[in-house]
Motif scaffolding. Structure first.
Motif, PDB file in Angstrom:
ATOM      1  N   MET A 206      10.528 -28.786  -5.925  1.00  0.00           N
ATOM      2  CA  MET A 206       9.458 -28.649  -4.972  1.00  0.00           C
ATOM      3  C   MET A 206       9.968 -29.076  -3.607  1.00  0.00           C
ATOM      4  O   MET A 206      10.518 -30.138  -3.456  1.00  0.00           O
ATOM      5  CB  MET A 206       8.288 -29.521  -5.447  1.00  0.00           C
ATOM      6  CG  MET A 206       7.120 -29.541  -4.545  1.00  0.00           C
ATOM      7  SD  MET A 206       5.659 -30.308  -5.280  1.00  0.00           S
ATOM      8  CE  MET A 206       6.271 -31.842  -5.923  1.00  0.00           C
ATOM      9  N   THR A 207       9.804 -28.228  -2.597  1.00  0.00           N
ATOM     10  CA  THR A 207      10.163 -28.549  -1.225  1.00  0.00           C
ATOM     11  C   THR A 207       8.888 -28.590  -0.416  1.00  0.00           C
ATOM     12  O   THR A 207       8.069 -27.695  -0.513  1.00  0.00           O
ATOM     13  CB  THR A 207      11.088 -27.474  -0.633  1.00  0.00           C
ATOM     14  OG1 THR A 207      12.245 -27.396  -1.439  1.00  0.00           O
ATOM     15  CG2 THR A 207      11.465 -27.795   0.789  1.00  0.00           C
ATOM     16  N   GLN A 208       8.719 -29.626   0.403  1.00  0.00           N
ATOM     17  CA  GLN A 208       7.508 -29.722   1.189  1.00  0.00           C
ATOM     18  C   GLN A 208       7.734 -30.601   2.398  1.00  0.00           C
ATOM     19  O   GLN A 208       8.655 -31.388   2.450  1.00  0.00           O
ATOM     20  CB  GLN A 208       6.368 -30.284   0.363  1.00  0.00           C
ATOM     21  CG  GLN A 208       6.669 -31.687  -0.171  1.00  0.00           C
ATOM     22  CD  GLN A 208       5.726 -32.089  -1.249  1.00  0.00           C
ATOM     23  OE1 GLN A 208       5.072 -31.254  -1.827  1.00  0.00           O
ATOM     24  NE2 GLN A 208       5.656 -33.354  -1.520  1.00  0.00           N
ATOM     25  N   ALA A 209       6.844 -30.453   3.367  1.00  0.00           N
ATOM     26  CA  ALA A 209       6.935 -31.284   4.554  1.00  0.00           C
ATOM     27  C   ALA A 209       6.237 -32.617   4.322  1.00  0.00           C
ATOM     28  O   ALA A 209       6.710 -33.646   4.744  1.00  0.00           O
ATOM     29  CB  ALA A 209       6.318 -30.563   5.748  1.00  0.00           C
ATOM     30  N   LEU A 210       5.103 -32.624   3.656  1.00  0.00           N
ATOM     31  CA  LEU A 210       4.360 -33.840   3.375  1.00  0.00           C
ATOM     32  C   LEU A 210       4.110 -33.938   1.873  1.00  0.00           C
ATOM     33  O   LEU A 210       3.879 -32.947   1.213  1.00  0.00           O
ATOM     34  CB  LEU A 210       3.014 -33.840   4.121  1.00  0.00           C
ATOM     35  CG  LEU A 210       3.093 -33.787   5.650  1.00  0.00           C
ATOM     36  CD1 LEU A 210       1.702 -33.621   6.233  1.00  0.00           C
ATOM     37  CD2 LEU A 210       3.749 -35.028   6.208  1.00  0.00           C
ATOM     38  N   LYS A 211       4.125 -35.140   1.343  1.00  0.00           N
ATOM     39  CA  LYS A 211       3.927 -35.351  -0.090  1.00  0.00           C
ATOM     40  C   LYS A 211       2.487 -35.050  -0.481  1.00  0.00           C
ATOM     41  O   LYS A 211       1.560 -35.527   0.146  1.00  0.00           O
ATOM     42  CB  LYS A 211       4.276 -36.808  -0.434  1.00  0.00           C
ATOM     43  CG  LYS A 211       4.118 -37.150  -1.884  1.00  0.00           C
ATOM     44  CD  LYS A 211       5.195 -36.522  -2.703  1.00  0.00           C
ATOM     45  CE  LYS A 211       5.101 -37.018  -4.129  1.00  0.00           C
ATOM     46  NZ  LYS A 211       5.689 -36.079  -5.044  1.00  0.00           N
ATOM     47  N   THR A 212       2.312 -34.236  -1.514  1.00  0.00           N
ATOM     48  CA  THR A 212       0.985 -33.958  -2.043  1.00  0.00           C
ATOM     49  C   THR A 212       0.941 -34.383  -3.492  1.00  0.00           C
ATOM     50  O   THR A 212       1.963 -34.451  -4.173  1.00  0.00           O
ATOM     51  CB  THR A 212       0.618 -32.461  -1.957  1.00  0.00           C
ATOM     52  OG1 THR A 212       1.506 -31.725  -2.813  1.00  0.00           O
ATOM     53  CG2 THR A 212       0.719 -31.940  -0.544  1.00  0.00           C
TER      54      THR A 212
ATOM     55  N   ILE B  70      10.721 -19.973   5.314  1.00  0.00           N
ATOM     56  CA  ILE B  70      11.791 -19.031   4.947  1.00  0.00           C
ATOM     57  C   ILE B  70      13.091 -19.777   4.660  1.00  0.00           C
ATOM     58  O   ILE B  70      13.773 -19.488   3.669  1.00  0.00           O
ATOM     59  CB  ILE B  70      11.974 -17.976   6.061  1.00  0.00           C
ATOM     60  CG1 ILE B  70      10.748 -17.062   6.106  1.00  0.00           C
ATOM     61  CG2 ILE B  70      13.245 -17.168   5.852  1.00  0.00           C
ATOM     62  CD1 ILE B  70      10.648 -16.198   7.348  1.00  0.00           C
ATOM     63  N   ASN B  71      13.435 -20.743   5.488  1.00  0.00           N
ATOM     64  CA  ASN B  71      14.665 -21.506   5.259  1.00  0.00           C
ATOM     65  C   ASN B  71      14.623 -22.273   3.948  1.00  0.00           C
ATOM     66  O   ASN B  71      15.641 -22.396   3.261  1.00  0.00           O
ATOM     67  CB  ASN B  71      14.946 -22.439   6.431  1.00  0.00           C
ATOM     68  CG  ASN B  71      15.410 -21.682   7.661  1.00  0.00           C
ATOM     69  OD1 ASN B  71      15.881 -20.557   7.574  1.00  0.00           O
ATOM     70  ND2 ASN B  71      15.243 -22.293   8.818  1.00  0.00           N
ATOM     71  N   ALA B  72      13.452 -22.800   3.583  1.00  0.00           N
ATOM     72  CA  ALA B  72      13.321 -23.505   2.298  1.00  0.00           C
ATOM     73  C   ALA B  72      13.598 -22.544   1.141  1.00  0.00           C
ATOM     74  O   ALA B  72      14.226 -22.924   0.148  1.00  0.00           O
ATOM     75  CB  ALA B  72      11.931 -24.128   2.174  1.00  0.00           C
ATOM     76  N   LEU B  73      13.160 -21.297   1.265  1.00  0.00           N
ATOM     77  CA  LEU B  73      13.428 -20.301   0.219  1.00  0.00           C
ATOM     78  C   LEU B  73      14.900 -19.892   0.205  1.00  0.00           C
ATOM     79  O   LEU B  73      15.502 -19.752  -0.866  1.00  0.00           O
ATOM     80  CB  LEU B  73      12.532 -19.074   0.426  1.00  0.00           C
ATOM     81  CG  LEU B  73      11.046 -19.329   0.180  1.00  0.00           C
ATOM     82  CD1 LEU B  73      10.206 -18.184   0.734  1.00  0.00           C
ATOM     83  CD2 LEU B  73      10.783 -19.524  -1.309  1.00  0.00           C
ATOM     84  N   LEU B  74      15.502 -19.723   1.394  1.00  0.00           N
ATOM     85  CA  LEU B  74      16.917 -19.352   1.459  1.00  0.00           C
ATOM     86  C   LEU B  74      17.799 -20.449   0.871  1.00  0.00           C
ATOM     87  O   LEU B  74      18.803 -20.160   0.204  1.00  0.00           O
ATOM     88  CB  LEU B  74      17.322 -19.045   2.900  1.00  0.00           C
ATOM     89  CG  LEU B  74      16.626 -17.846   3.558  1.00  0.00           C
ATOM     90  CD1 LEU B  74      17.095 -17.678   5.000  1.00  0.00           C
ATOM     91  CD2 LEU B  74      16.835 -16.572   2.758  1.00  0.00           C
ATOM     92  N   ARG B  75      17.412 -21.705   1.076  1.00  0.00           N
ATOM     93  CA  ARG B  75      18.189 -22.812   0.491  1.00  0.00           C
ATOM     94  C   ARG B  75      18.127 -22.803  -1.035  1.00  0.00           C
ATOM     95  O   ARG B  75      18.996 -23.355  -1.695  1.00  0.00           O
ATOM     96  CB  ARG B  75      17.682 -24.164   1.021  1.00  0.00           C
ATOM     97  CG  ARG B  75      18.196 -24.487   2.408  1.00  0.00           C
ATOM     98  CD  ARG B  75      17.934 -25.924   2.794  1.00  0.00           C
ATOM     99  NE  ARG B  75      16.532 -26.277   2.809  1.00  0.00           N
ATOM    100  CZ  ARG B  75      15.710 -26.111   3.834  1.00  0.00           C
ATOM    101  NH1 ARG B  75      16.157 -25.553   4.949  1.00  0.00           N
ATOM    102  NH2 ARG B  75      14.450 -26.485   3.751  1.00  0.00           N
ATOM    103  N   ARG B  76      17.120 -22.184  -1.588  1.00  0.00           N
ATOM    104  CA  ARG B  76      17.004 -22.075  -3.047  1.00  0.00           C
ATOM    105  C   ARG B  76      17.720 -20.844  -3.585  1.00  0.00           C
ATOM    106  O   ARG B  76      17.589 -20.514  -4.770  1.00  0.00           O
ATOM    107  CB  ARG B  76      15.544 -22.055  -3.461  1.00  0.00           C
ATOM    108  CG  ARG B  76      14.871 -23.386  -3.254  1.00  0.00           C
ATOM    109  CD  ARG B  76      13.457 -23.331  -3.756  1.00  0.00           C
ATOM    110  NE  ARG B  76      12.878 -24.647  -3.677  1.00  0.00           N
ATOM    111  CZ  ARG B  76      12.563 -25.395  -4.716  1.00  0.00           C
ATOM    112  NH1 ARG B  76      12.788 -24.947  -5.938  1.00  0.00           N
ATOM    113  NH2 ARG B  76      12.023 -26.577  -4.566  1.00  0.00           N
ATOM    114  N   GLY B  77      18.429 -20.144  -2.731  1.00  0.00           N
ATOM    115  CA  GLY B  77      19.224 -19.005  -3.177  1.00  0.00           C
ATOM    116  C   GLY B  77      18.571 -17.652  -2.969  1.00  0.00           C
ATOM    117  O   GLY B  77      19.126 -16.636  -3.376  1.00  0.00           O
ATOM    118  N   SER B  78      17.403 -17.605  -2.358  1.00  0.00           N
ATOM    119  CA  SER B  78      16.764 -16.322  -2.104  1.00  0.00           C
ATOM    120  C   SER B  78      17.505 -15.579  -1.000  1.00  0.00           C
ATOM    121  O   SER B  78      18.085 -16.190  -0.111  1.00  0.00           O
ATOM    122  CB  SER B  78      15.307 -16.536  -1.659  1.00  0.00           C
ATOM    123  OG  SER B  78      14.564 -17.122  -2.696  1.00  0.00           O
ATOM    124  N   ALA B  79      17.448 -14.269  -1.075  1.00  0.00           N
ATOM    125  CA  ALA B  79      17.997 -13.425  -0.013  1.00  0.00           C
ATOM    126  C   ALA B  79      16.830 -12.929   0.835  1.00  0.00           C
ATOM    127  O   ALA B  79      15.783 -12.552   0.295  1.00  0.00           O
ATOM    128  CB  ALA B  79      18.758 -12.252  -0.607  1.00  0.00           C
TER     129      ALA B  79
END
Length: 196
Positions: free
Chosen positions: A1-7, A86-95
């Motif tokens: 899970m990637t997020q800016a604030l903890k939920t 988008i960058n969070a998704l690219l860091r997970r290997g998405s194109a």
């Protein structure tokens, strides 16, 4: 899970899974999790972006189409919120070419007779941004005079939109503006944005 604030998710029996809440200026990414992401929108816009190949997807919630610049710029502005997600998704290997988007919000919930509202500018911004970035827009529910509650399941790409009209929409708009004022007065830590 990637997020800016903890939920902290809560279990929603109506959809049968945990639900994470995303507030204005925030985003959340999940990958192959049986969980949903929820947000409440008035004039704000949420972009739900996913990579159907990897099962990674997320949702952002931005208040204004543009503003600020540099690494200290806030994710409450569309351009920064979109890049963070988008960058969070690219860091997970998405194109980038595999990404697909659904966008919601941009309602005119306060002054329904007004034109060129923040909601309209948010809607115009997100459409233009996705087109310029080559990200396929597969669904949208933008504009109108109502607020929306959006529930997004990144693993499947399914969304549920509940229309909130009348007094509920006005309360959502007032809460959004109050939160915008609070956020603008609170100092935020700089957020680095990597451009790929």
């Amino acid at each position: 899970m990637t997020q800016a604030l903890k939920t902290h998710p809560y279990f929603d029996a109506r959809i049968g899974m945990p639900v994470h809440t995303v507030l204005p200026g925030d985003h959340l990414v999940l990958q192959n999790e049986d969980a949903a992401i929820m947000t409440l929108l008035g004039s704000c816009v949420a972009a739900c972006i996913r990579d159907p190949l990897s099962g990674a997807g997320g949702l952002n919630h931005f208040l204004l189409p543009d503003g600020g610049s540099g690494t200290g710029a806030s994710a409450r502005y569309g351009v920064h919120a979109m890049e963070l997600l988008i960058n969070a998704l690219l860091r997970r290997g998405s194109a980038r070419g595999d990404l697909e988007a659904k966008v919601f919000g941009g309602g005119n919930v306060m002054d329904t007779a007004a034109t060129n509202t923040i909601g309209a500018r948010n809607a115009e911004f997100v459409r233009r941004f996705l087109k310029d970035e080559g990200i396929k827009l597969v669904a949208e529910d933008l504009g109108g005079s109502h607020a929306r509650r959006v529930v997004y399941i990144p693993k499947t790409g399914r969304t549920r939109v509940q229309v909130i009209a009348g007094a509920g929409a006005r309360r959502a708009g007032e809460a959004e503006r109050s939160l915008e004022r609070q956020i603008s007065q609170r100092p935020r830590k700089p957020q680095a944005i990597e451009l790929f």
